[in-house]
Design a protein around this motif. Structure first.
Motif, PDB file in Angstrom:
ATOM      1  N   LEU A  15      -3.320 -11.397   1.616  1.00  0.00           N
ATOM      2  CA  LEU A  15      -2.244 -11.038   2.534  1.00  0.00           C
ATOM      3  C   LEU A  15      -1.291 -12.213   2.698  1.00  0.00           C
ATOM      4  N   THR A  16      -0.036 -11.881   2.979  1.00  0.00           N
ATOM      5  CA  THR A  16       0.915 -12.935   3.329  1.00  0.00           C
ATOM      6  C   THR A  16       0.591 -13.397   4.745  1.00  0.00           C
ATOM      7  N   ALA A  17       1.155 -14.514   5.134  1.00  0.00           N
ATOM      8  CA  ALA A  17       0.920 -15.025   6.492  1.00  0.00           C
ATOM      9  C   ALA A  17       1.392 -14.014   7.536  1.00  0.00           C
ATOM     10  N   GLU A  18       2.520 -13.338   7.257  1.00  0.00           N
ATOM     11  CA  GLU A  18       3.049 -12.344   8.201  1.00  0.00           C
ATOM     12  C   GLU A  18       2.120 -11.143   8.310  1.00  0.00           C
ATOM     13  N   GLN A  19       1.593 -10.683   7.171  1.00  0.00           N
ATOM     14  CA  GLN A  19       0.676  -9.546   7.192  1.00  0.00           C
ATOM     15  C   GLN A  19      -0.613  -9.902   7.921  1.00  0.00           C
ATOM     16  N   ASP A  20      -1.134 -11.100   7.653  1.00  0.00           N
ATOM     17  CA  ASP A  20      -2.359 -11.535   8.315  1.00  0.00           C
ATOM     18  C   ASP A  20      -2.147 -11.617   9.822  1.00  0.00           C
ATOM     19  N   ALA A  21      -0.996 -12.129  10.238  1.00  0.00           N
ATOM     20  CA  ALA A  21      -0.692 -12.213  11.669  1.00  0.00           C
ATOM     21  C   ALA A  21      -0.611 -10.822  12.288  1.00  0.00           C
ATOM     22  N   GLU A  22      -0.037  -9.861  11.557  1.00  0.00           N
ATOM     23  CA  GLU A  22       0.058  -8.493  12.073  1.00  0.00           C
ATOM     24  C   GLU A  22      -1.321  -7.877  12.248  1.00  0.00           C
ATOM     25  N   VAL A  23      -2.212  -8.087  11.285  1.00  0.00           N
ATOM     26  CA  VAL A  23      -3.576  -7.561  11.368  1.00  0.00           C
ATOM     27  C   VAL A  23      -4.309  -8.197  12.543  1.00  0.00           C
ATOM     28  N   ARG A  24      -4.217  -9.516  12.659  1.00  0.00           N
ATOM     29  CA  ARG A  24      -4.903 -10.214  13.756  1.00  0.00           C
ATOM     30  C   ARG A  24      -4.352  -9.798  15.122  1.00  0.00           C
ATOM     31  N   HIS A  25      -3.044  -9.552  15.207  1.00  0.00           N
ATOM     32  CA  HIS A  25      -2.452  -9.078  16.461  1.00  0.00           C
ATOM     33  C   HIS A  25      -2.997  -7.700  16.815  1.00  0.00           C
ATOM     34  N   TYR A  26      -3.096  -6.813  15.820  1.00  0.00           N
ATOM     35  CA  TYR A  26      -3.646  -5.469  16.044  1.00  0.00           C
ATOM     36  C   TYR A  26      -5.064  -5.566  16.603  1.00  0.00           C
ATOM     37  N   ILE A  27      -5.891  -6.416  15.967  1.00  0.00           N
ATOM     38  CA  ILE A  27      -7.285  -6.568  16.406  1.00  0.00           C
ATOM     39  C   ILE A  27      -7.339  -7.145  17.814  1.00  0.00           C
ATOM     40  N   LEU A  42      -6.238   0.810  11.060  1.00  0.00           N
ATOM     41  CA  LEU A  42      -6.294  -0.528  10.462  1.00  0.00           C
ATOM     42  C   LEU A  42      -6.493  -0.421   8.958  1.00  0.00           C
ATOM     43  N   SER A  43      -7.363   0.478   8.534  1.00  0.00           N
ATOM     44  CA  SER A  43      -7.580   0.679   7.092  1.00  0.00           C
ATOM     45  C   SER A  43      -6.300   1.118   6.400  1.00  0.00           C
ATOM     46  N   ALA A  44      -5.566   2.034   7.028  1.00  0.00           N
ATOM     47  CA  ALA A  44      -4.302   2.506   6.450  1.00  0.00           C
ATOM     48  C   ALA A  44      -3.279   1.375   6.397  1.00  0.00           C
ATOM     49  N   MET A  45      -3.240   0.550   7.448  1.00  0.00           N
ATOM     50  CA  MET A  45      -2.320  -0.580   7.483  1.00  0.00           C
ATOM     51  C   MET A  45      -2.629  -1.545   6.335  1.00  0.00           C
ATOM     52  N   LEU A  46      -3.896  -1.865   6.140  1.00  0.00           N
ATOM     53  CA  LEU A  46      -4.291  -2.777   5.067  1.00  0.00           C
ATOM     54  C   LEU A  46      -3.996  -2.182   3.694  1.00  0.00           C
ATOM     55  N   LYS A  47      -4.282  -0.887   3.541  1.00  0.00           N
ATOM     56  CA  LYS A  47      -4.007  -0.228   2.260  1.00  0.00           C
ATOM     57  C   LYS A  47      -2.518  -0.299   1.931  1.00  0.00           C
ATOM     58  N   ASP A  48      -1.682  -0.051   2.938  1.00  0.00           N
ATOM     59  CA  ASP A  48      -0.240  -0.104   2.749  1.00  0.00           C
ATOM     60  C   ASP A  48       0.217  -1.520   2.390  1.00  0.00           C
ATOM     61  N   MET A  49      -0.379  -2.519   3.027  1.00  0.00           N
ATOM     62  CA  MET A  49      -0.010  -3.908   2.757  1.00  0.00           C
ATOM     63  C   MET A  49      -0.417  -4.348   1.351  1.00  0.00           C
ATOM     64  N   LEU A  50      -1.527  -3.825   0.861  1.00  0.00           N
ATOM     65  CA  LEU A  50      -2.055  -4.280  -0.420  1.00  0.00           C
ATOM     66  C   LEU A  50      -1.500  -3.516  -1.617  1.00  0.00           C
ATOM     67  N   GLN A  51      -0.954  -2.332  -1.394  1.00  0.00           N
ATOM     68  CA  GLN A  51      -0.387  -1.559  -2.495  1.00  0.00           C
ATOM     69  C   GLN A  51       1.012  -2.065  -2.806  1.00  0.00           C
ATOM     70  N   PRO A  52       1.328  -2.208  -4.090  1.00  0.00           N
ATOM     71  CA  PRO A  52       2.688  -2.615  -4.446  1.00  0.00           C
ATOM     72  C   PRO A  52       3.666  -1.496  -4.099  1.00  0.00           C
ATOM     73  N   PRO A  53       4.946  -1.835  -3.870  1.00  0.00           N
ATOM     74  CA  PRO A  53       5.931  -0.796  -3.567  1.00  0.00           C
ATOM     75  C   PRO A  53       6.047   0.189  -4.722  1.00  0.00           C
ATOM     76  N   ASP A  54       6.296   1.433  -4.387  1.00  0.00           N
ATOM     77  CA  ASP A  54       6.436   2.485  -5.390  1.00  0.00           C
ATOM     78  C   ASP A  54       7.849   2.455  -5.949  1.00  0.00           C
ATOM     79  N   ASP A  55       7.989   2.097  -7.235  1.00  0.00           N
ATOM     80  CA  ASP A  55       9.311   2.043  -7.859  1.00  0.00           C
ATOM     81  C   ASP A  55       9.892   3.424  -8.102  1.00  0.00           C
ATOM     82  N   GLY A  56       9.099   4.457  -7.992  1.00  0.00           N
ATOM     83  CA  GLY A  56       9.590   5.808  -8.190  1.00  0.00           C
ATOM     84  C   GLY A  56      10.532   6.246  -7.089  1.00  0.00           C
ATOM     85  N   ASP A  57      10.563   5.505  -6.005  1.00  0.00           N
ATOM     86  CA  ASP A  57      11.419   5.841  -4.863  1.00  0.00           C
ATOM     87  C   ASP A  57      12.668   4.961  -4.849  1.00  0.00           C
TER      88      ASP A  57
END
Length: 103
Positions: A15-27, A42-57
């Motif tokens: 995770l990036t520092a910003e993503q890690d901070a968001e997860v820790r804030h949620y917890i 939380l699982s959905a948030m992490l999944k979204d953070m770890l998946q690369p952006p969809d170039d199809g959009d």
């Protein structure tokens, strides 16, 4: 954007520092309110953070608006006074809007 070291991030995830901070804030917020923190949200948030952006959009409405604004800006002359430039830009944006979405 600085990446946090995997050893210091939540569960060692990349995770990036910003993503890690968001997860820790949620917890922290869930714990403070006495609610369980290991939730499907939380699982959905992490999944979204770890998946690369969809170039199809790539042709999303935001991308189309940004492209239209760039085309409208290109039609402006640097010698125009600010009011005239604003009016020209608004007219160009209206013209772009009348063309409809790109397919």
């Amino acid at each position: 954007m600085t990446d946090a070291a995997p050893q210091s991030t939540f569960r060692g995830l990349p995770l990036t520092a910003e993503q890690d901070a968001e997860v820790r804030h949620y917890i922290k917020d869930r714990t403070r309110r006495g609610l369980p923190w290991d939730t499907p949200e939380l699982s959905a948030m992490l999944k979204d953070m770890l998946q690369p952006p969809d170039d199809g959009d790539a042709d999303s409405p935001a991308d189309e608006t940004r492209a239209a604004a760039e085309r409208a800006t290109a039609s402006l002359d640097e010698a125009m006074d600010p009011i005239e430039a604003s009016e020209e830009w608004n007219a160009a944006m209206e013209s772009e809007g009348m063309k409809g979405p790109k397919r």
